[in-house]
Write a protein that holds these residues in place. Sequence first.
Motif, mmCIF file in Angstrom:
data_model
loop_
_atom_site.group_PDB
_atom_site.id
_atom_site.type_symbol
_atom_site.label_atom_id
_atom_site.label_comp_id
_atom_site.label_asym_id
_atom_site.label_seq_id
_atom_site.Cartn_x
_atom_site.Cartn_y
_atom_site.Cartn_z
ATOM 1 N N SER B 18 0.853 -1.204 0.000
ATOM 2 C CA SER B 18 0.000 0.000 0.000
ATOM 3 C C SER B 18 0.883 1.246 0.000
ATOM 4 O O SER B 18 0.553 2.257 -0.640
ATOM 5 C CB SER B 18 -0.974 -0.022 1.179
ATOM 6 N N THR B 22 1.028 4.205 -3.041
ATOM 7 C CA THR B 22 0.867 5.634 -2.768
ATOM 8 C C THR B 22 2.084 6.416 -3.262
ATOM 9 O O THR B 22 1.955 7.490 -3.858
ATOM 10 C CB THR B 22 0.676 5.868 -1.247
ATOM 11 N N ASN B 25 2.286 6.753 -7.015
ATOM 12 C CA ASN B 25 1.287 7.739 -7.395
ATOM 13 C C ASN B 25 1.819 9.166 -7.299
ATOM 14 O O ASN B 25 1.368 10.068 -8.000
ATOM 15 C CB ASN B 25 0.111 7.589 -6.424
ATOM 16 N N LYS B 26 2.773 9.368 -6.382
ATOM 17 C CA LYS B 26 3.359 10.696 -6.169
ATOM 18 C C LYS B 26 4.652 10.868 -6.974
ATOM 19 O O LYS B 26 5.403 11.799 -6.742
ATOM 20 C CB LYS B 26 3.661 10.893 -4.678
ATOM 21 N N THR B 40 5.094 2.851 6.173
ATOM 22 C CA THR B 40 3.725 2.337 6.258
ATOM 23 C C THR B 40 3.695 1.041 7.068
ATOM 24 O O THR B 40 2.792 0.816 7.877
ATOM 25 C CB THR B 40 3.152 2.092 4.844
ATOM 26 N N ARG B 134 2.446 7.554 6.256
ATOM 27 C CA ARG B 134 2.522 7.457 4.800
ATOM 28 C C ARG B 134 1.879 8.679 4.139
ATOM 29 O O ARG B 134 2.471 9.311 3.260
ATOM 30 C CB ARG B 134 1.809 6.170 4.340
ATOM 31 N N ASP B 135 0.673 9.026 4.606
ATOM 32 C CA ASP B 135 -0.037 10.136 3.986
ATOM 33 C C ASP B 135 0.635 11.479 4.255
ATOM 34 O O ASP B 135 0.683 12.346 3.384
ATOM 35 C CB ASP B 135 -1.503 10.155 4.463
ATOM 36 N N CYS B 138 3.539 11.871 2.062
ATOM 37 C CA CYS B 138 3.100 12.109 0.682
ATOM 38 C C CYS B 138 2.304 13.405 0.567
ATOM 39 O O CYS B 138 1.701 13.675 -0.472
ATOM 40 C CB CYS B 138 2.273 10.930 0.189
ATOM 41 N N GLU B 140 -0.485 14.482 2.021
ATOM 42 C CA GLU B 140 -1.937 14.351 1.956
ATOM 43 C C GLU B 140 -2.505 14.422 3.376
ATOM 44 O O GLU B 140 -1.845 14.016 4.320
ATOM 45 C CB GLU B 140 -2.330 12.963 1.407
ATOM 46 N N ARG C 201 2.921 4.936 -11.450
ATOM 47 C CA ARG C 201 1.997 3.926 -11.004
ATOM 48 C C ARG C 201 1.028 3.574 -12.130
ATOM 49 O O ARG C 201 0.412 4.428 -12.733
ATOM 50 C CB ARG C 201 1.214 4.479 -9.816
ATOM 51 N N MET C 205 -5.078 0.612 -6.800
ATOM 52 C CA MET C 205 -4.842 0.861 -5.381
ATOM 53 C C MET C 205 -5.792 -0.007 -4.560
ATOM 54 O O MET C 205 -6.994 0.014 -4.792
ATOM 55 C CB MET C 205 -5.152 2.334 -5.124
#
Lengths: 207, 207, 207
Positions: B18, B22, B25-26, B40, B134-135, B138, B140, C201, C205
Amino acid sequence: MDFLTIIDILGTISFAISGVLTAMNKRMDVFGILIIAAVTSVGGGTLRDVLIGKTPVTWMLNMTFIYVILGATIAAIVFRPQLKYVRKSLFLFDTIGIGLYTTAGVQIGLAADLHPIICILLGTMSACFGGVLRDILCNEIPVIFRKEIYATACILGGVVYLILYRFDVDTSLTTIIAGSVVITVRLLAVHFKLSLPSVYRDAAMPE
Amino acid sequence: MDFLTIIDILGTISFAISGVLTAMNKRMDVFGILIIAAVTSVGGGTLRDVLIGKTPVTWMLNMTFIYVILGATIAAIVFRPQLKYVRKSLFLFDTIGIGLYTTAGVQIGLAADLHPIICILLGTMSACFGGVLRDILCNEIPVIFRKEIYATACILGGVVYLILYRFDVDTSLTTIIAGSVVITVRLLAVHFKLSLPSVYRDAAMPE
Amino acid sequence: MDFLTIIDILGTISFAISGVLTAMNKRMDVFGILIIAAVTSVGGGTLRDVLIGKTPVTWMLNMTFIYVILGATIAAIVFRPQLKYVRKSLFLFDTIGIGLYTTAGVQIGLAADLHPIICILLGTMSACFGGVLRDILCNEIPVIFRKEIYATACILGGVVYLILYRFDVDTSLTTIIAGSVVITVRLLAVHFKLSLPSVYRDAAMPE
């Protein structure tokens, strides 16, 4: 329950409510709001405890914090339309809270036999870092880094604490005077809209 | 290698993946992806250990975590186009992982002689804080604060753990039942699209 | 004052200045700038100390860091238009700083009797995490996760340190050689514009 405990609880409540308001603003769910409230309240003290190795950290040893935060959060969510009527009281509790958190932090630093300047930093951290964590979790640049005199008030209060401590003034009296300095500086700063200057960058960034 | 260890490794793998997803994605580089995967996986347990003073923190004492995270990250990067075919398995591992992390956290809290409610919080933190970190890394707002029933499942599992513990039920059985509660609540919540209400702010912010 | 102490102070100065520049860029006030400078300088070592349980953390036990950070921050604010003329020196100090922080971290890990791979991670963390914290507090995705070879240089230096350590090479010599590896790799990477690949990615997800 003595005077300082009551003030401490009022401080915790107002910190928690400031967390609730920020979290609601970010459209978090009830769980997120509760976490932000808790982090705002106990974040500063937790960082202080972790850095000096005082573990388990304070809020784990005393259920009062948990109950007060839970109660304040539920009340703030339920009565959120009414919060604007107690805005001034909340601001006052918050200011009293940082005064108290600052002196508590300085005291804990002195007890751990750290350098006076480190003690002032610990006090300031205890009072301010909850708000920093709140802003990071809400994905904002911490407000305290941009336009607040918050930390300056804490540092001045810490300096006064240490001066009185050097002259062997009684601890309760020291706490009350140093705490009052924090509160007075903050109230004056907000009243006269004082803030620290910001410095715009006009230099090259090293890579 | 016993049953619980296998589950633990599966949980670590799914948490790491996971993180990889993420981070990709970034548009992070390989190093960033690895760090996010690691954070994470072990972030929640690390916070738990630091707050109760159990240092060096757990992942430093056992190389299994490092190897599993490294392997899972490399595999997830190499086979990233295929990940969608194992989506359901990943979700299941992840859910089993939080069930296990929750019970492990509660157990560690009880061993440290902390108040039952603090133990539930420690368990929830162990299971959820990796995702929060994690968020934040990143940039978020943590997803768990906005629309997840994740933490609620952990709290319910923690409560069940403590009830069984009070009635002196055998530890392995307690772990399995409490873990199953976490897993079941989460699966039901996702299946029926349950989530906690969010509360929009309509109150004045204190300054 | 010996050679390593001087390098250490130069490293702290350049880390602090990199914090000042980032914070000025975000239009923080003087207090915010000072905090970001301090966090960039001592953040990595603080995380290392907290994770292995070496508390109170190092910077609390030695006022040198506080004075150097305070002096560097004030100087950087006052002379900010001139900073571009010392850009290359700053980059060099910074690179020397990470070399030194890496070897110090590895050494502390070995002293705490941790696994060699954990020691390399501790060294890398000491060198890199200050910058990560700086970026999080400034609400940016950490630059190191996106396009830096920073951490790779630290890891290679850590590996060299451990190889020399296994062959019982003298500690000072080991420190100098391993530190030089970090510095050389980073200088070469910047000169030849090397960076790690990023991975976009294209997978589903899990929820």
